[in-house]
Design an enzyme around this catalytic site. Structure first.
Site: not given
Length: 283
Positions: A147, A179, A203
């Site tokens: 992240k 995503e 993630l």
């Protein structure tokens, strides 16, 4: 003049008085990591899980921890309390600190750590009626599991979504959905929920992980399997999950109507289950 309080390198301070060096590596290189945890009923929600992921991100980029998880948890809750946040978020960022500009790590690392809080509607989110997403190529690097604060690709994706009149970007690579710009994407087909398995390509969303438990409690089957953009377009339902959106139905992908064009029954069950869990944990 804002009365908001933030936290910078161990000190609670008015946001207007908070400053970092122009030589901070987070500013110069995007050399840092971050987390965003929800606040519900005035209490942090799943912040312990977020801090575990933060520690992993720091290890992956060789960034030493300046504070332990218990200290950061206390800071995040204190910020929510001081700022009167009943529903909203706390943002926490760690950079490799200030040093003369050079690409390799400095010999002595003194991390910059800061956090702030913001209100946001969560339980009564107007987007729960359904959102539109805009499909864009995934331009990110090969360690999307970290992240990182290096987020130019997401900035461009979300700007493209905004210009297209959409709420979120739906990123895809080699024909497969990866995503959202800041969310995980799911589809529903024949009563089964599908989401992409974790890897360096996405993630590992905290809300995504929680939804596995919520789905199990609701009797919903979840399969971790990559799916194509075409499969998303043909899905019965499509949804997105994130720490500050919880579970939101995706009712349009660009100009294509998903399913009936209304929030689907399985998506609604997952959102209701997530909200019930949040209320229970923060009561």
């Amino acid at each position: 003049m804002s009365l908001r309080t933030c936290w910078l390198n161990g000190t609670y301070i008015a946001e207007e008085q908070a400053h970092v060096s122009i030589f901070d590596r987070g500013l110069l290189f995007g050399d840092g990591v971050y987390e965003v945890a929800a606040v519900f009923n005035g209490q942090l929600l799943d912040a312990d899980r977020h801090l575990v992921r933060l520690a992993r991100s720091q290890r992956e980029i060789g960034l030493p921890a300046a504070y332990d998880a218990a200290t950061l948890m206390g800071v995040m809750q204190e910020l929510a309390t001081r700022n009167g946040i009943q529903e909203g978020l706390v943002y926490l960022q760690v950079t490799r600190g200030a040093a003369e500009r050079d690409f390799p790590f400095p010999a002595q690392v003194h991390p910059t750590v800061f956090a702030y809080a913001r209100p946001k509607k969560l339980s009564d989110d107007p987007n729960a009626a359904g959102v539109r997403v805009h499909a864009v190529p995934d331009l990110r690097w090969q360690r999307c599991d970290i992240k990182s604060t290096s987020m130019l690709a997401q900035v461009l994706a979300k700007q493209a979504a905004r210009e297209a009149g959409a709420f979120e970007a739906l990123m895809h690579e080699d024909g497969l959905v990866t995503e959202g710009g800041s969310s995980n994407i799911w589809i529903v087909r024949d009563g089964i929920a599908y989401t992409r398995p974790t890897s360096h390509d996405i993630l590992a969303g905290i809300t995504r992980d929680v939804i596995f438990d919520v789905a199990d409690d609701a009797g919903v089957t979840v399969v971790q399997r990559a799916f194509t953009l075409e499969q998303a377009l043909a899905a019965d339902e499509c949804l997105m999950t994130s720490a500050t959106s919880f579970v939101l139905p995706i009712t349009r992908i660009d100009d294509h109507v998903v399913g009936s064009g209304a929030p689907g029954p399985l998506t609604q069950r997952l959102r209701e289950g997530y909200l019930a869990r949040a209320a229970r944990l923060t009561a």
